[in-house]
Design an enzyme around this catalytic site. Structure first.
Site, PDB file in Angstrom:
ATOM      1  N   GLY A  66     -23.362 -33.710 -22.310  1.00  0.00           N
ATOM      2  CA  GLY A  66     -23.076 -35.122 -22.549  1.00  0.00           C
ATOM      3  C   GLY A  66     -21.863 -35.264 -23.436  1.00  0.00           C
ATOM      4  O   GLY A  66     -21.442 -34.297 -24.075  1.00  0.00           O
TER       5      GLY A  66
ATOM      6  N   CYS B 184     -24.851 -27.023 -22.874  1.00  0.00           N
ATOM      7  CA  CYS B 184     -23.787 -27.672 -23.645  1.00  0.00           C
ATOM      8  C   CYS B 184     -24.375 -28.598 -24.706  1.00  0.00           C
ATOM      9  O   CYS B 184     -25.040 -28.141 -25.619  1.00  0.00           O
ATOM     10  CB  CYS B 184     -22.837 -28.390 -22.682  1.00  0.00           C
ATOM     11  SG  CYS B 184     -21.266 -28.810 -23.430  1.00  0.00           S
ATOM     12  N   TYR B 185     -24.220 -29.914 -24.566  1.00  0.00           N
ATOM     13  CA  TYR B 185     -24.796 -30.834 -25.548  1.00  0.00           C
ATOM     14  C   TYR B 185     -26.304 -30.611 -25.681  1.00  0.00           C
ATOM     15  O   TYR B 185     -26.873 -30.689 -26.773  1.00  0.00           O
ATOM     16  CB  TYR B 185     -24.485 -32.277 -25.130  1.00  0.00           C
ATOM     17  CG  TYR B 185     -25.050 -33.324 -26.054  1.00  0.00           C
ATOM     18  CD1 TYR B 185     -24.415 -33.638 -27.251  1.00  0.00           C
ATOM     19  CD2 TYR B 185     -26.223 -34.006 -25.731  1.00  0.00           C
ATOM     20  CE1 TYR B 185     -24.941 -34.603 -28.103  1.00  0.00           C
ATOM     21  CE2 TYR B 185     -26.751 -34.974 -26.572  1.00  0.00           C
ATOM     22  CZ  TYR B 185     -26.113 -35.262 -27.752  1.00  0.00           C
ATOM     23  OH  TYR B 185     -26.627 -36.206 -28.600  1.00  0.00           O
TER      24      TYR B 185
ATOM     25  N   HIS C 230     -21.375 -24.188 -18.618  1.00  0.00           N
ATOM     26  CA  HIS C 230     -22.059 -24.907 -17.532  1.00  0.00           C
ATOM     27  C   HIS C 230     -22.375 -23.980 -16.359  1.00  0.00           C
ATOM     28  O   HIS C 230     -21.501 -23.691 -15.547  1.00  0.00           O
ATOM     29  CB  HIS C 230     -21.178 -26.060 -17.049  1.00  0.00           C
ATOM     30  CG  HIS C 230     -21.058 -27.154 -18.060  1.00  0.00           C
ATOM     31  ND1 HIS C 230     -21.937 -28.208 -18.113  1.00  0.00           N
ATOM     32  CD2 HIS C 230     -20.194 -27.335 -19.085  1.00  0.00           C
ATOM     33  CE1 HIS C 230     -21.614 -29.000 -19.113  1.00  0.00           C
ATOM     34  NE2 HIS C 230     -20.558 -28.498 -19.727  1.00  0.00           N
TER      35      HIS C 230
ATOM     36  N   GLU D 260     -24.023 -24.713 -13.796  1.00  0.00           N
ATOM     37  CA  GLU D 260     -24.108 -25.496 -12.547  1.00  0.00           C
ATOM     38  C   GLU D 260     -22.760 -25.658 -11.854  1.00  0.00           C
ATOM     39  O   GLU D 260     -22.692 -26.087 -10.709  1.00  0.00           O
ATOM     40  CB  GLU D 260     -24.715 -26.878 -12.851  1.00  0.00           C
ATOM     41  CG  GLU D 260     -23.865 -27.845 -13.666  1.00  0.00           C
ATOM     42  CD  GLU D 260     -23.943 -27.636 -15.178  1.00  0.00           C
ATOM     43  OE1 GLU D 260     -24.310 -26.528 -15.606  1.00  0.00           O
ATOM     44  OE2 GLU D 260     -23.607 -28.569 -15.936  1.00  0.00           O
TER      45      GLU D 260
ATOM     46  N   SER E  27     -25.232 -49.905   9.333  1.00  0.00           N
ATOM     47  CA  SER E  27     -23.823 -50.112   8.990  1.00  0.00           C
ATOM     48  C   SER E  27     -22.900 -49.196   9.786  1.00  0.00           C
ATOM     49  O   SER E  27     -21.690 -49.325   9.725  1.00  0.00           O
ATOM     50  CB  SER E  27     -23.616 -49.819   7.498  1.00  0.00           C
ATOM     51  OG  SER E  27     -23.736 -48.424   7.281  1.00  0.00           O
ATOM     52  N   GLY E  28     -23.486 -48.236  10.489  1.00  0.00           N
ATOM     53  CA  GLY E  28     -22.654 -47.241  11.159  1.00  0.00           C
ATOM     54  C   GLY E  28     -22.458 -46.022  10.282  1.00  0.00           C
ATOM     55  O   GLY E  28     -21.924 -45.005  10.714  1.00  0.00           O
ATOM     56  N   GLY E  29     -22.895 -46.115   9.027  1.00  0.00           N
ATOM     57  CA  GLY E  29     -22.754 -44.994   8.099  1.00  0.00           C
ATOM     58  C   GLY E  29     -23.950 -44.055   8.163  1.00  0.00           C
ATOM     59  O   GLY E  29     -24.932 -44.328   8.859  1.00  0.00           O
ATOM     60  N   VAL E  30     -23.851 -42.945   7.426  1.00  0.00           N
ATOM     61  CA  VAL E  30     -24.878 -41.906   7.480  1.00  0.00           C
ATOM     62  C   VAL E  30     -26.231 -42.406   6.961  1.00  0.00           C
ATOM     63  O   VAL E  30     -27.258 -42.209   7.614  1.00  0.00           O
ATOM     64  CB  VAL E  30     -24.477 -40.703   6.581  1.00  0.00           C
ATOM     65  CG1 VAL E  30     -25.378 -39.519   6.821  1.00  0.00           C
ATOM     66  CG2 VAL E  30     -23.040 -40.334   6.777  1.00  0.00           C
ATOM     67  N   ASP E  31     -26.229 -43.043   5.794  1.00  0.00           N
ATOM     68  CA  ASP E  31     -27.496 -43.330   5.112  1.00  0.00           C
ATOM     69  C   ASP E  31     -28.382 -44.281   5.913  1.00  0.00           C
ATOM     70  O   ASP E  31     -29.555 -44.004   6.136  1.00  0.00           O
ATOM     71  CB  ASP E  31     -27.252 -43.924   3.725  1.00  0.00           C
ATOM     72  CG  ASP E  31     -26.226 -43.124   2.944  1.00  0.00           C
ATOM     73  OD1 ASP E  31     -26.006 -41.967   3.314  1.00  0.00           O
ATOM     74  OD2 ASP E  31     -25.640 -43.666   1.989  1.00  0.00           O
ATOM     75  N   SER E  32     -27.799 -45.414   6.341  1.00  0.00           N
ATOM     76  CA  SER E  32     -28.644 -46.374   7.057  1.00  0.00           C
ATOM     77  C   SER E  32     -29.076 -45.784   8.399  1.00  0.00           C
ATOM     78  O   SER E  32     -30.202 -46.014   8.854  1.00  0.00           O
ATOM     79  CB  SER E  32     -27.929 -47.714   7.235  1.00  0.00           C
ATOM     80  OG  SER E  32     -26.769 -47.578   8.018  1.00  0.00           O
TER      81      SER E  32
ATOM     82  N   LYS F 206     -26.667 -37.091  -1.031  1.00  0.00           N
ATOM     83  CA  LYS F 206     -25.938 -37.334   0.215  1.00  0.00           C
ATOM     84  C   LYS F 206     -25.900 -36.099   1.136  1.00  0.00           C
ATOM     85  O   LYS F 206     -26.121 -36.201   2.329  1.00  0.00           O
ATOM     86  CB  LYS F 206     -24.509 -37.755  -0.140  1.00  0.00           C
ATOM     87  CG  LYS F 206     -23.679 -38.188   1.027  1.00  0.00           C
ATOM     88  CD  LYS F 206     -23.756 -39.673   1.154  1.00  0.00           C
ATOM     89  CE  LYS F 206     -22.885 -40.242   2.206  1.00  0.00           C
ATOM     90  NZ  LYS F 206     -23.007 -41.707   2.224  1.00  0.00           N
TER      91      LYS F 206
END
Ligand code: XMP
Length: 514
Positions: free
Chosen positions: A57, A84-85, A171, A173, A225-230, A370
């Site tokens: 952080g 880290c923090y 880090h 990650e 919407s034409g997008g991946v998620d919907s 995602k």
């Protein structure tokens, strides 16, 4: 929702890498969630973590208002990994001392392991790690053994196995930490003895069953919407409740060339979705007439979309549920360590439909990131053209037309968009960069074409690399690609005589121009 296997809790102190920690853990098939540092202890206990990771952080533990966690959390008797923090919090709570470093470390540092430990099992004695800190631990807390150091950081890692506490100043990650994956897995499997149960492959059948029992014979609607998620959310719901799911695709006229047509074809023919196309392009253009301010455009488009969707939803009688493609990053409460952040842009997307619709929500992707949604989408047989498409903003091309949006200017931008997309695809870069698109600039400049003076508009090409859209760098595109884009845009589109390339990063710019 009950998760099979172990559960890890990440407590977020506002690091830019927090979600990355979660992604890395899930890659090891372990379920994890992120809670903000100020979550109530009861909530943390109720989650029942098998281990807790304290993120990095931007604050300093000695600051007056430093974000901290109640000491009670450390009594949970589970292993703790402070990064880290997070490590500095451990140090200061365990009676060590943290101070500003004489030499701050940002970027690569050479780590030297000075004590054999489970956390570093199988790691090289000396390797590169990613550092990003201005404070260091100057007094090691009693009972903790220093396990690694760097040139500028005497306590680069410590541990107190008896208390199940482990700390890393660097880090693990981040990909730049050579042994990062190994260290995280050593923590998960060597120290926590975690059991992997979080498998994306099981996700589809688990979610379909869940939606089936939730919807229990009732009807649901979904805005596509034409997008991946919907699309992934709708296909999952469709698998569960079939003809009881009705989808609505609003064509606002601000989509790319032929997009509405091709997306509808995929929805109907490849994905068997029951979807209604609502052509509202005329309505959107009418409402946008004369509007030039970005925020006004965004608000008008968002409101009109909701109005149309509400009307369509009301026409469908007896609907009880709304399927939304909400993702985990939308759900995580954001941590604001340094005051409230200002509104940069009012985002509009189909995932943000209002509560007043009075429908119960089905959000099958709420736990996913995602790239996990993309994997699910592929497993569901959704075409690559939808799964791997670059992000496209809810307000569409309207926020890439600087100044007024009208049919003539939309047509220019659609043509330019097709050219840029085609050339980026031809160069094999479409999947490699975050976004690439043109912007229509409301500026006319003088040119010379066929020995004649021209006085026409400017197109700016924007291409960025990014991992999450929060920060971005302009893509260092090959000049030849830019040259072809420029030549084609000018020769194929009437009204453009100059093409420029946007070489700003985010920050200080944003990805979209409006
Ligand atoms: P900015 O321009 O804020 O964009 O740097 C970051 C990412 O968000 C996308 N974007 C949107 N997506 N609704 C969306 O669903 C919106 O209103 C919206 N505005 C920007 C943008 O394309 C980029 O990927």
């Amino acid at each position: 929702m009950e998760k099979a296997g172990s559960k890890i809790l990440i407590i977020d102190f506002g690091s830019q890498y927090t979600q990355l920690i979660a992604r890395k853990i899930r890659e090891s098939n372990i379920y994890c969630e992120i809670y903000p540092f100020n979550s109530p202890v009861e909530k943390i206990k109720a989650f029942g973590p098998d281990a807790i990771i304290l993120s990095g952080g931007p604050a300093s533990v000695y600051d007056k208002d430093a974000p901290l966690i109640p000491a009670e959390i450390f009594k949970l008797n589970v292993p703790f990994l402070g990064i880290c923090y997070g490590m500095q919090i451990m140090a200061s709570l365990a009676k060590g001392a943290v101070k500003p470093a004489n030499n701050r470390e940002y970027g690569h540092s050479k780590l030297k392991i000075i004590k054999e430990t489970m956390l570093f099992k199988g790691c090289e004695k000396s390797s590169l790690v990613w550092m990003s800190h201005g404070d260091i631990i100057v007094k090691n807390p009693p009972g903790f053994a220093i396990t690694a150091e760097t040139e500028n950081c005497a306590v680069a890692a410590f541990e107190n196995p008896e208390k199940k506490m482990y700390g890393l100043q660097f880090h693990p990650e981040v990909v730049h930490t050579a042994c990062g994956r190994k260290i995280l897995d050593n923590f998960l499997f060597g120290i926590v003895k975690a059991k992997g149960g979080w498998k994306l492959e099981d996700f589809i059948s688990r979610k379909t069953d869940e939606i089936k029992s939730m919807a229990d014979g009732k009807k649901a609607i979904c805005a596509l919407s034409g997008g991946v998620d919907s699309t992934v959310a709708a296909v999952l719901a469709n698998k569960a409740i079939k003809e009881r799911l009705k989808c609505i695709f609003v064509d606002n006229g601000l989509l790319r060339e032929s997009e509405a047509k091709s997306v509808m074809k995929y929805y109907k023919e490849n994905l068997n979705l029951n979807v209604k196309l609502v052509n509202a392009s005329g309505l959107f253009l009418k409402e946008l007439k004369g509007v030039v301010k970005p925020e006004n455009k965004r608000k008008i488009i968002g409101k009109l979309f909701i109005k149309i969707f509400e009307r369509e939803a009301k026409n469908l009688k007896g609907v009880n549920f709304l399927v939304q493609g909400t993702l985990y990053p939308d759900v995580i409460e954001s941590v604001r360590v340094f005051g409230a952040s200002s509104i940069i842009k009012s985002h509009h997307n189909v995932g943000g439909l209002p509560k007043k619709l009075n429908l119960k929500l089905i959000e099958p992707l709420r736990d996913l990131f995602k790239d996990e949604v993309r994997i699910i989408g592929k497993n569901l047989g959704i075409p690559k053209e939808i799964i791997d498409r670059q992000p496209f903003p809810g307000p569409g091309l309207a926020i890439r037309i600087i100044g007024e949006v009208n049919k003539r200017r939309l047509d220019i931008l659609k043509k330019a968009d097709s050219i840029v997309t085609e050339e980026i695809k031809n160069a094999g870069l479409y999947d490699k960069i975050w976004q690439s698109f043109p912007v229509l600039v409301p500026v006319k400049t003088v040119g010379v074409m066929g020995d004649k003076r021209s006085y026409e508009s400017v197109i700016a090409v924007r291409a960025v690399t990014s991992s999450d859209g929060m920060t971005a760098d302009f893509a260092k595109l090959d000049y030849d690609i830019l040259r072809v884009c420029s030549a084609r845009i000018i020769s194929e589109i009437k009204g453009i005589n100059r093409v420029v390339y946007d070489i700003t990063s985010k920050p200080p710019s944003t990805i979209e121009w409006e």
